[in-house]
Design an enzyme around this catalytic site. Structure first.
Site, PDB file in Angstrom:
ATOM      1  CG  HIS A 122      -1.396   1.208   1.138  1.00  0.00           C
ATOM      2  ND1 HIS A 122      -3.251   1.011   0.894  1.00  0.00           N
ATOM      3  CD2 HIS A 122      -1.715   2.524   1.911  1.00  0.00           C
ATOM      4  CE1 HIS A 122      -3.823   1.705   0.836  1.00  0.00           C
ATOM      5  NE2 HIS A 122      -2.766   2.821   1.996  1.00  0.00           N
ATOM      6  CG  ASP A 130      -0.229   5.597   3.146  1.00  0.00           C
ATOM      7  OD1 ASP A 130       0.354   4.458   3.401  1.00  0.00           O
ATOM      8  OD2 ASP A 130      -1.918   5.249   2.965  1.00  0.00           O
ATOM      9  CG  ASP A 133      -5.640   3.442   4.440  1.00  0.00           C
ATOM     10  OD1 ASP A 133      -5.516   3.859   3.603  1.00  0.00           O
ATOM     11  OD2 ASP A 133      -5.065   3.008   5.584  1.00  0.00           O
ATOM     12  N   GLY A 134      -6.123   2.459   8.193  1.00  0.00           N
ATOM     13  CA  GLY A 134      -5.905   3.044   9.404  1.00  0.00           C
ATOM     14  C   GLY A 134      -7.007   2.590  10.548  1.00  0.00           C
TER      15      GLY A 134
HETATM   16  C1  DX5 Z   1      -2.816   7.070   6.334  1.00  0.00           C
HETATM   17  C2  DX5 Z   1      -2.890   6.113   5.317  1.00  0.00           C
HETATM   18  C3  DX5 Z   1      -2.968   4.793   6.128  1.00  0.00           C
HETATM   19  C4  DX5 Z   1      -2.077   4.331   6.960  1.00  0.00           C
HETATM   20  C5  DX5 Z   1      -1.973   3.391   7.930  1.00  0.00           C
HETATM   21  O1  DX5 Z   1      -3.706   8.523   5.443  1.00  0.00           O
HETATM   22  O2  DX5 Z   1      -3.955   5.652   4.475  1.00  0.00           O
HETATM   23  O3  DX5 Z   1      -2.792   3.442   4.678  1.00  0.00           O
HETATM   24  O4  DX5 Z   1      -0.433   4.273   6.725  1.00  0.00           O
HETATM   25  O5  DX5 Z   1      -1.505   3.289   9.023  1.00  0.00           O
HETATM   26  P1  DX5 Z   1      -1.817   2.232  10.528  1.00  0.00           P
HETATM   27  O6  DX5 Z   1      -2.080   0.653   9.815  1.00  0.00           O
HETATM   28  O7  DX5 Z   1      -0.761   2.504  11.531  1.00  0.00           O
HETATM   29  O8  DX5 Z   1      -2.918   3.079  11.052  1.00  0.00           O
HETATM   30 ZN    ZN Z   2      -3.543   4.313   3.439  1.00  0.00          ZN
END
Ligand code: DX5
Ligand code: ZN
Length: 209
Positions: A30, A32, A172-173
């Site tokens: 993924h 970001d 996601d998150g």
């Molecule tokens: C946040 C991103 C997510 C984040 C997820 O803006 O879109 O993909 O990296 O990370 P975790 O799993 O640590 O919440």
């Molecule tokens: Zn993300």
């Protein structure tokens, strides 16, 4: 349920650690991508990504948290990603973006932030391949899971069944071994810090399966 691993929280030896992540049994990497405008954080340019992912083989799940969506699609299409996901809040012409991704033969994802109501997605459900439900405010890793995201996942799953839509649901998150239990109706979970904060990525992944 598939896992799309985010490397946003990896702070040192990024290339080497991504290659370790790439060797686990995750389904996607993924990416970001943040422009410092749509969210107040800037992450990786296409040049950075080409360097740090040069030895990575997993399919790529690109998450654009950017205002100039077309520009970033033009940058990241070179990676031949599985998905490119853009934010509905970032464009006043989602159909133009959808048609452009379709032309490029890249699977189309749309994402909405936690405070964005699910109903603005409805007109697009029949033409997109993926919906990314943000369960944290976009911009940073390591935040807490927002429970109201679960209602959106479940509602989309009902709509999909009732209308025979074929989009996949991604969340996601804030996903960890506890919050993942609320995401049973999601097809893909994005996991960042829960996997990468430990020093045995596969061990963390196994706790999620
Ligand atoms: C946040 C991103 C997510 C984040 C997820 O803006 O879109 O993909 O990296 O990370 P975790 O799993 O640590 O919440
Ligand atoms: Zn993300």
């Amino acid at each position: 349920m598939k896992i799309s691993a985010s490397f946003l929280s990896i702070k040192e030896n990024l290339k080497g650690n991504i290659e370790l992540l790439d060797k686990t049994n995750i389904d996607y990497l993924h990416l970001d991508i943040m422009d410092g405008e749509f969210v107040d954080n800037i992450t990786y340019s296409i040049e950075d990504i080409k360097k740090i992912l040069s030895n990575a083989n997993k399919p790529k799940d690109v998450h654009l948290m950017v205002n100039n969506v077309i520009k970033y699609i033009d940058d990241f299409k070179q990676l031949n990603p599985e998905f490119i996901t853009f934010h509905l809040e970032a464009t006043n012409n989602p159909i133009e973006v959808i048609n452009y991704l379709k032309e490029l033969g890249i699977k189309i994802g749309i994402s909405i932030k936690p405070k964005t109501p699910i109903d603005i997605l409805l007109p697009y459900l029949s033409v997109i391949d993926l919906i990314l439900i943000m369960s944290v405010e976009p911009g940073r890793g390591g935040q807490d899971f927002i429970m109201s995201s679960v209602d959106k996942i479940n509602y989309l799953n009902v709509l999909r069944e009732e209308n025979n839509y074929n989009f996949v649901i991604e969340v996601d998150g804030g996903i960890n071994d506890k919050t993942i239990k609320h995401c049973k109706n999601a097809d893909i979970v994005v996991v960042g810090s829960y996997i990468t904060n430990g020093n045995d990525y596969q061990k963390q992944i196994n706790k999620l399966k």
